[in-house]
Design a protein around this motif. Structure first.
Motif, short mmCIF file in Angstrom:
data_model
loop_
_atom_site.label_atom_id
_atom_site.label_comp_id
_atom_site.label_asym_id
_atom_site.label_seq_id
_atom_site.Cartn_x
_atom_site.Cartn_y
_atom_site.Cartn_z
N ILE A 1 24.22 5.03 39.68
CA ILE A 1 24.57 3.40 39.53
C ILE A 1 25.10 3.07 40.64
CG2 ILE A 1 27.41 3.23 39.09
CD1 ILE A 1 27.01 5.51 37.17
N LYS A 2 25.29 4.22 42.00
CA LYS A 2 25.67 3.48 43.25
C LYS A 2 24.47 2.20 44.12
CE LYS A 2 27.33 7.55 45.56
NZ LYS A 2 27.34 8.69 46.20
N LYS A 3 23.31 2.39 43.53
CA LYS A 3 22.33 1.65 43.74
C LYS A 3 22.13 -0.01 43.09
CE LYS A 3 18.64 4.96 44.67
NZ LYS A 3 17.31 5.67 43.74
N ILE A 4 23.13 0.12 42.08
CA ILE A 4 22.53 -1.21 40.73
C ILE A 4 24.34 -1.40 40.70
CG2 ILE A 4 21.14 -0.25 39.52
CD1 ILE A 4 22.59 0.20 37.21
N ILE A 5 25.43 -1.22 41.17
CA ILE A 5 26.98 -1.40 41.15
C ILE A 5 27.00 -2.81 41.85
CG2 ILE A 5 27.87 -0.24 43.03
CD1 ILE A 5 28.83 -0.03 39.33
N THR A 6 26.47 -2.89 42.97
CA THR A 6 26.72 -4.04 44.15
C THR A 6 26.45 -4.78 42.75
OG1 THR A 6 24.75 -4.03 44.88
CG2 THR A 6 26.58 -2.92 45.91
N ASN A 7 25.77 -5.39 42.19
CA ASN A 7 25.04 -6.32 41.21
C ASN A 7 25.59 -5.86 40.26
OD1 ASN A 7 23.34 -6.86 42.81
ND2 ASN A 7 21.89 -5.52 41.84
N MET A 8 26.91 -5.11 39.95
CA MET A 8 27.48 -5.64 38.42
C MET A 8 29.31 -5.67 38.92
SD MET A 8 24.76 -4.88 36.40
CE MET A 8 25.69 -4.64 34.81
N ARG A 9 29.16 -6.60 37.91
CA ARG A 9 31.21 -6.66 37.25
C ARG A 9 31.71 -5.29 37.19
NH1 ARG A 9 33.14 -9.26 40.75
NH2 ARG A 9 32.56 -11.60 39.57
#
Length: 267
Positions: A36-44
């Motif tokens: 999640i840390k790797k993808i969370i910047t792209n997710m609201r």
């Protein structure tokens, strides 16, 4: 394939998406928090559902690492034989936004075999959500009539149908219930989903959410790959074209829908 990868990276680098149903848990990932840390910047926002007691407790702990990741607790209808509903007594309502995924599934077990147990566990979750003003995320497979009969009993509870796939006649019935929302998965992109597309085209945009159901139901054009949360972007693109609206408009509408039902329940 290269073209799809380029399109994918352009999407996630330029927009933030919401995935209302993703199974980022240890059953599928060695370290869900790091994923999640790797993808969370792209997710609201992300919503992590539970399917049994163990992963329900897990997603609660995972969600505590992030401000925009929310947990659900639930017993999937296929797991009702191996999980005790009494676990809800030990759940802190402040740790979750709702229950799910809960509901009916008569695909692997006959209705005669498990209906009473599925119904009892489904309804106990609804009553818990009602008591604490929480959302209910529904799993419904080969159980259109039974699901409808259950939700219409609780007009004061907000229900979200996960990976909604019911026919037009059921969609029209649900639209008469103002407390129902519809979360659409990659199934709407499948070649053989013409009837589903006709059904969901009738749903007003202010009652739509979108999801992946990672690691399942990979959307076109990434069929053949294991689904990942970021692939929700392809479902957004597909549905925007289906509704003849811009991607940006759909992103903002889904965000508004999600925040409306979430904060309404948090009051």
């Amino acid at each position: 394939m290269k073209e799809n990868k380029i399109k994918f990276h352009n999407l996630i680098n330029n927009y933030k998406f919401i995935d209302t149903h993703t199974h980022i848990i240890k059953e599928y990932y060695e370290n869900p928090v790091e994923i999640i840390k790797k993808i969370i910047t792209n997710m609201r926002y992300l919503i992590l559902p539970g399917t049994e007691i163990q992963d329900s407790l897990e997603v609660i702990q995972t969600s505590k690492h992030f401000d925009n990741v929310f947990a659900l607790v639930g017993i999937h209808p296929n797991n009702v034989k191996n999980n005790n509903i009494l676990y809800l007594k030990n759940i802190n309502p402040n740790d979750v936004i709702g229950v799910g995924e809960v509901g009916y599934d008569f695909h692997y077990f006959s209705k005669e075999e498990t209906f009473n147990l599925q119904k009892m566990i489904f309804e106990k979750h609804i009553l818990w959500a009602q008591k604490y003003n929480k959302l209910v995320f529904i799993h419904s497979r080969e159980s259109d009539k039974e699901s409808y009969e259950m939700v219409k009993k609780y007009p004061d509870v907000t229900f979200i149908f996960h990976s909604y796939n019911q026919p037009l006649k059921m969609t029209k019935k649900y639209l008469n219930l103002k407390n129902i929302y519809f979360s659409l998965s990659g199934m709407i992109t499948f070649k053989n989903s013409n009837d589903l597309r006709k059904s969901v085209l009738n749903i007003p945009l202010n009652r739509i959410l979108l999801e992946t159901d990672t690691p399942y139901l990979t959307p076109f054009p990434m069929r053949g790959n294991t689904n990942i949360t970021e692939y929700v972007s392809f479902t957004y693109v597909f549905f925007a074209k289906l509704k003849n609206i811009s991607l940006k408009f759909l992103i903002l509408q889904v965000e508004e829908n999600f925040e409306r039902i979430l904060w309404q329940k948090k009051k």
